[in-house]
Design a protein around this motif. Structure first.
Motif, PDB file in Angstrom:
ATOM      1  N   ALA A 132       0.791  -1.178   0.120  1.00 23.29           N
ATOM      2  CA  ALA A 132      -0.035   0.015  -0.072  1.00 23.29           C
ATOM      3  C   ALA A 132       0.885   1.396  -0.008  1.00 23.29           C
ATOM      4  O   ALA A 132       1.821   1.184   0.740  1.00 23.29           O
ATOM      5  CB  ALA A 132      -0.962   0.035   1.255  1.00 23.29           C
ATOM      6  N   VAL A 133       0.219   2.416  -0.560  1.00 23.61           N
ATOM      7  CA  VAL A 133       0.888   3.649  -0.580  1.00 23.61           C
ATOM      8  C   VAL A 133      -0.122   4.500   0.342  1.00 23.61           C
ATOM      9  O   VAL A 133      -1.233   4.471   0.134  1.00 23.61           O
ATOM     10  CB  VAL A 133       1.077   4.429  -2.016  1.00 23.61           C
ATOM     11  N   LEU A 237       4.805  -0.961   2.766  1.00 23.76           N
ATOM     12  CA  LEU A 237       4.072   0.310   2.833  1.00 23.76           C
ATOM     13  C   LEU A 237       4.964   1.630   2.140  1.00 23.76           C
ATOM     14  O   LEU A 237       6.238   1.690   2.651  1.00 23.76           O
ATOM     15  CB  LEU A 237       3.754   0.795   4.163  1.00 23.76           C
ATOM     16  N   LEU A 238       4.606   2.328   1.322  1.00 19.46           N
ATOM     17  CA  LEU A 238       5.175   3.649   1.053  1.00 19.46           C
ATOM     18  C   LEU A 238       4.671   4.695   1.466  1.00 19.46           C
ATOM     19  O   LEU A 238       3.501   4.692   1.278  1.00 19.46           O
ATOM     20  CB  LEU A 238       5.216   3.715  -0.486  1.00 19.46           C
ATOM     21  N   ILE A 239       5.107   5.372   2.350  1.00 22.94           N
ATOM     22  CA  ILE A 239       4.493   6.461   3.130  1.00 22.94           C
ATOM     23  C   ILE A 239       4.833   7.746   2.699  1.00 22.94           C
ATOM     24  O   ILE A 239       6.273   8.160   2.642  1.00 22.94           O
ATOM     25  CB  ILE A 239       4.621   6.593   4.596  1.00 22.94           C
ATOM     26  N   MET A 240       4.095   8.617   2.198  1.00 23.63           N
ATOM     27  CA  MET A 240       4.499  10.058   1.608  1.00 23.63           C
ATOM     28  C   MET A 240       3.773  11.303   2.490  1.00 23.63           C
ATOM     29  O   MET A 240       2.614  11.489   2.806  1.00 23.63           O
ATOM     30  CB  MET A 240       3.922  10.145   0.269  1.00 23.63           C
ATOM     31  N   ARG A 264       9.103   2.318   3.175  1.00 26.72           N
ATOM     32  CA  ARG A 264       9.968   3.442   3.314  1.00 26.72           C
ATOM     33  C   ARG A 264       9.168   4.879   3.268  1.00 26.72           C
ATOM     34  O   ARG A 264       7.944   4.713   2.989  1.00 26.72           O
ATOM     35  CB  ARG A 264      10.949   3.623   1.797  1.00 26.72           C
ATOM     36  N   VAL A 265       9.783   5.929   3.488  1.00 32.44           N
ATOM     37  CA  VAL A 265       9.129   7.166   3.601  1.00 32.44           C
ATOM     38  C   VAL A 265       9.593   8.140   2.742  1.00 32.44           C
ATOM     39  O   VAL A 265      10.872   8.170   2.523  1.00 32.44           O
ATOM     40  CB  VAL A 265       9.252   7.855   5.167  1.00 32.44           C
ATOM     41  N   ILE A 266       8.872   8.848   2.034  1.00 36.10           N
ATOM     42  CA  ILE A 266       9.207   9.863   1.130  1.00 36.10           C
ATOM     43  C   ILE A 266       8.824  11.096   1.681  1.00 36.10           C
ATOM     44  O   ILE A 266       7.547  11.517   1.978  1.00 36.10           O
ATOM     45  CB  ILE A 266       8.698   9.936  -0.385  1.00 36.10           C
ATOM     46  N   PHE A 290       6.075   1.654  -6.589  1.00 35.32           N
ATOM     47  CA  PHE A 290       5.960   1.050  -5.615  1.00 35.32           C
ATOM     48  C   PHE A 290       5.136  -0.130  -5.429  1.00 35.32           C
ATOM     49  O   PHE A 290       5.445  -1.452  -5.356  1.00 35.32           O
ATOM     50  CB  PHE A 290       5.713   1.838  -4.310  1.00 35.32           C
ATOM     51  N   LEU A 291       4.008   0.016  -6.310  1.00 33.77           N
ATOM     52  CA  LEU A 291       2.829  -1.098  -6.081  1.00 33.77           C
ATOM     53  C   LEU A 291       3.321  -2.320  -7.231  1.00 33.77           C
ATOM     54  O   LEU A 291       2.650  -3.160  -7.305  1.00 33.77           O
ATOM     55  CB  LEU A 291       1.465  -0.519  -6.538  1.00 33.77           C
TER      56      LEU A 291
END
Length: 294
Positions: A132-133, A237-240, A264-266, A290-291
């Motif tokens: 998930a993003v 997880l990609l967290i923005m 990771r975090v952006i 990412f997905l």
């Protein structure tokens, strides 16, 4: 599932297929954006609706079959019979939606409270959400943490919000040059004015998400430990986070980056809480990459 024919649109894109599915006593409005491959679910922020995330849905069709839905009391979904607007209920609605569609291991993209619900469910049901993003998830360290300082002003401002407009165009004229909408793509503002309102008996337009409903979600935010769930999540997880001061989670970005189990975090310069409306192309590109990664 109850099917509704797509509505006509003057844009070069056809409208997504509209339908309804019953989830936890909610007549949930669902949009099928099309695409090939496994399901991708987009979940909107508090006060909005799935339809305005077209700039994310369209490019994501290249990597999967994209769906969105309106959360309880939002858009064209019904209000809960018991008046429950807790954040746990929105997570359970997401769980119910995925299972009612017969899916497992879906990919998801969420914004704000929608991101928090996705992160929470990915922690509890990794069988349902595989990756998930999360864009600007609403998170805080404790119910008395300074990160929740936005809550009371949001409640008061929301309850004072104007809910009736003379027309879609009048609403757009009122909104597009004022914060936060002045940083959005103009078509997204127009879509919100059109699809986020319904006609009244006297020919005007009324917000589909009543201010009282939106305010209730802000009031109950402190009762849901989104941060704890996200940090314990084992799904990727990609967290923005936006780097501007109007980001609701930026102050926790470093903590999340250090403690996130898988992902990771952006931190995105020149972006705020409404990043998907401000730079949808960038968000869609990051989400697509990412997905589709392993």
């Amino acid at each position: 599932m109850e099917k509704i024919e797509p509505r006509n649109s003057s844009s070069k894109f056809s409208e997504p297929a509209s339908s309804f599915v019953n989830v936890n006593g909610i007549r949930m409005h669902t949009l099928d954006w099309g695409g090939d491959g496994s399901p991708i679910v987009i979940l909107h922020a508090t006060g909005f609706l799935g339809r305005i995330y077209r700039p994310l849905a369209e490019p994501l069709r290249a990597i999967g079959h994209v769906y969105s839905y309106d959360q309880r009391g939002h858009g064209d979904s019904s209000a809960p019979p018991d008046g429950d607007y807790s954040w746990d209920s929105t997570m359970r609605d997401l769980e119910g939606f995925i299972t009612s569609m017969g899916w497992s291991g879906v990919r998801a993209v969420g914004h704000s409270a929608g991101a928090t619900a996705i992160g929470g469910l990915a922690r509890e049901r990794p069988d349902l959400i595989s990756r998930a993003v999360l864009v600007e998830p609403v998170i805080f360290e404790s119910p008395t943490a300074p990160e929740l300082g936005w809550r009371d002003p949001f409640v008061k401002r929301t309850l004072k919000r104007r809910r009736i407009f003379d027309s879609v165009e009048a609403m757009y004229s009122s909104f597009h040059n004022k914060p936060p909408y002045n940083t959005w793509g103009k078509q997204i503002v127009r879509d919100y004015c059109q699809f986020g309102t319904r006609p009244t008996s006297d020919g005007r337009r009324e917000l589909k998400c009543a201010p009282e409903v939106e305010a209730k979600f802000y009031e109950t935010a402190r009762d849901f430990d989104g941060l704890g769930r996200i940090l314990r999540c084992t799904a990727p997880l990609l967290i923005m986070f936006g780097a501007r001061e109007d980001s609701l989670g930026a102050m926790l970005s470093e903590k999340v980056a250090k403690q996130l189990k898988n992902g990771r975090v952006i931190d995105v310069a020149d972006a705020g809480h409404f990043m998907p409306m401000e730079m949808p192309g960038y968000v869609a590109d990051q989400a697509s990459e990412f997905l589709t990664s392993e």
